[in-house]
Design an enzyme around this catalytic site. Structure first.
Site, PDB file in Angstrom:
ATOM      1  N   SER A 174     -19.575  10.069 -21.881  1.00  0.00           N
ATOM      2  CA  SER A 174     -18.622  11.169 -21.887  1.00  0.00           C
ATOM      3  C   SER A 174     -17.185  10.639 -21.871  1.00  0.00           C
ATOM      4  CB  SER A 174     -18.900  12.112 -20.711  1.00  0.00           C
ATOM      5  OG  SER A 174     -18.187  13.321 -20.858  1.00  0.00           O
ATOM      6  N   ASP A 407     -25.599  18.395 -27.888  1.00  0.00           N
ATOM      7  CA  ASP A 407     -24.417  18.251 -27.041  1.00  0.00           C
ATOM      8  C   ASP A 407     -23.180  18.793 -27.746  1.00  0.00           C
ATOM      9  OD1 ASP A 407     -22.523  17.520 -25.201  1.00  0.00           O
ATOM     10  OD2 ASP A 407     -22.686  15.362 -25.564  1.00  0.00           O
ATOM     11  N   HIS A 433     -26.085  15.381 -23.464  1.00  0.00           N
ATOM     12  CA  HIS A 433     -25.038  14.458 -23.050  1.00  0.00           C
ATOM     13  C   HIS A 433     -25.640  13.197 -22.435  1.00  0.00           C
ATOM     14  CE1 HIS A 433     -20.714  14.635 -22.953  1.00  0.00           C
ATOM     15  NE2 HIS A 433     -20.619  14.334 -21.683  1.00  0.00           N
TER      16      HIS A 433
END
Length: 489
Positions: A174, A407, A433
């Site tokens: 991320s 995602d 994710h």
């Protein structure tokens, strides 16, 4: 398994905006406190004295930054060192995910540095806007570089070596995935390569693709139900706002935009973290059987709520500047919103048509939030961020990009592959994710990143094999070109 407990576990471990804030009081450098959990390889804390402002030649202030090390598989003399980047949350240890498998395979050490201004690594006791001026991805990258050199020297002392460099490889998911890619871009001499998992390298002002992906991932039936929830919520706010907010336990959200953002974000987590059926099955069933759709969604949202609860979506909550262990995530949430409001935006706004979220969650809502929480003059310098790092045209080398097909954040990541920056989309029903490192569902983390819960585990295994091949190749090149030293570009 009871859906409520699954969702609570998901949020307690993953949802980074509102996790429980830890005390910011520093310990002397080198002191550790032992904790253990099967979800972690280690929770033993160490401390590194970090410079507050890497850009000032005259400001010599420092603060204590928390880090962790896992050495069980480390082949000390010639083994690589894996730097696992922490991000916008309290970094409470090194998670027992697929990196444990990688460390064992390569004989690597794993070290992980907590991001400045999060968890216990806050330079100040108050997160006022003035004090937050040293919070940026640029400062964080220098933190990583300084720590990398410090830890290499520490390793050398333990081995009675001098002028020696292990081969370093950087990992992140991320925002930490973006930091991982940017670290390789800005400090190529300090790492052999990086894995940028679900890496949000593109700062986006109006992130409409985010909502479009939610609709695509939901499928026709669930998307229609979510759109109806949004319509009913907007209608309820116009007739009896307190009643509709009470249904969700959100009476404290005085700003209607905050409430509508909560409703949208609650749905996002299901697709982002790989448990779409937990959300969609009850909604589709309620819609088809004539049950109250708002009640069904309210049940989901209440179960989904994090430590800070729905109150954490309120702007008054975000204005709290106290850095304290009992702040229920205030510091972490506020710190991340500061980065959103100054560097990245990532404004999750509704597209002009066929949106899932309310059109009232627009650019103005986000800009008003930034000004209300941090004061006038605070706005995201998206163009400068993308100019500095390159966005999805990032020109680094030896960076692996991994993204889950479900995602919504993948639209801010690099998805076009090249020889030096291979990019992969892991395609399956619940690949979200960080699937490559965390498995499915994304949380709670399965021991050693078990992929058996993924809808298509073979796809995850294939992606991981491609990852391993690149890491193996680039580490070998590192060692061949500098005999275990720093990779020369």
């Amino acid at each position: 398994m009871n859906v409520k407990w699954v969702l609570l576990a998901v949020i307690l471990v993953i949802f980074s905006y509102v996790v429980l804030e830890c005390s910011a009081l520093p310990l002397p450098v080198g002191i550790k406190s032992g904790r253990s959990s099967s979800a972690y390889l280690t929770q033993d804390e160490y401390w590194f004295s970090q410079r507050l402002d890497h850009y000032s030649p005259t400001d010599h202030r420092q603060f204590n930054q928390r880090y962790y090390e896992f050495l069980d598989y480390f082949q000390a003399h010639d083994g690589p060192i894996f730097l696992k980047v922490c991000g916008e949350y309290s970094c409470d240890g090194i998670a027992n995910d697929y990196m444990a498998v990688l460390a064992k395979k390569f004989g690597a050490a794993i070290v992980s540095l907590e991001h400045r201004y999060y968890g216990k690594s806050s330079p100040f006791k108050e997160s006022t806007t003035h004090n937050l001026q040293y919070l940026s991805s640029k400062q964080a990258l220098f933190d990583l570089a300084s720590f990398r050199n410090y830890y290499q020297e520490l390793t050398n002392k333990k081995q009675n070596l001098s002028n020696y460099d292990n081969s370093w490889f950087v990992f992140g998911v991320s925002y930490p995935g973006a930091l991982s890619a940017w670290f390789r871009l800005k400090f190529p001499h300090l790492t052999c390569g990086s894995l940028a998992s679900s890496a949000v390298v593109l700062a986006v002002y109006n992130f409409t693709d985010f909502d479009r992906q939610i609709g695509e991932s939901a499928g026709p039936g669930c998307k229609k139900a979510l759109q109806e929830v949004t319509r009913l919520a907007e209608q309820g706010l116009s007739t009896n706002a307190n009643a509709v907010k009470s249904l969700f336990g959100a009476e404290k959200l005085k700003n209607d935009g905050d409430f509508l953002y909560l409703l949208a974000d609650a749905a996002v987590t299901a697709f982002q973290y790989g448990y779409p059926d937990v959300l969609c099955s009850p909604l589709v069933e309620a819609s088809s059987s004539g049950k109250d759709l708002m009640v069904a969604y309210a049940d989901y949202v209440k179960n989904y709520s994090s430590d800070g609860g729905v109150e954490s979506y309120g702007q008054q909550f975000l204005k709290n500047t106290t850095v304290d262990a009992d702040s229920n995530g205030v510091s972490n949430s506020r710190s991340w919103w500061y980065q959103v409001c100054t560097e990245f935006a990532y404004f999750q706004v509704a597209p002009s048509n066929d949106s899932v979220r309310s059109s009232k969650v627009d650019t103005k809502y986000h800009l008003d939030l930034c000004e209300n929480v941090f004061g006038k003059g605070i706005y995201p310098e998206v163009d400068i961020t993308n100019l500095y790092y390159g966005g999805t045209s990032i020109a680094g080398s030896k960076i692996i990009f991994m993204n889950g097909s479900q995602d919504p954040w993948r639209h801010a990541s690099k998805q076009k592959s090249s020889d030096n920056m291979p990019s992969y989309i892991i395609t399956c029903h619940n690949c979200g994710h960080g699937t490559d490192l965390r498995g499915c569902p994304q949380s709670p983390s399965r021991i050693e990143g078990d992929a058996s819960d993924c809808a298509s585990p073979d796809v995850v295994h294939k992606a991981r094999q491609q990852m391993v091949e690149h890491i193996d190749l680039w580490l070998s090149q590192c060692q061949d070109e500098d005999h275990g030293g720093i990779f020369v570009v």
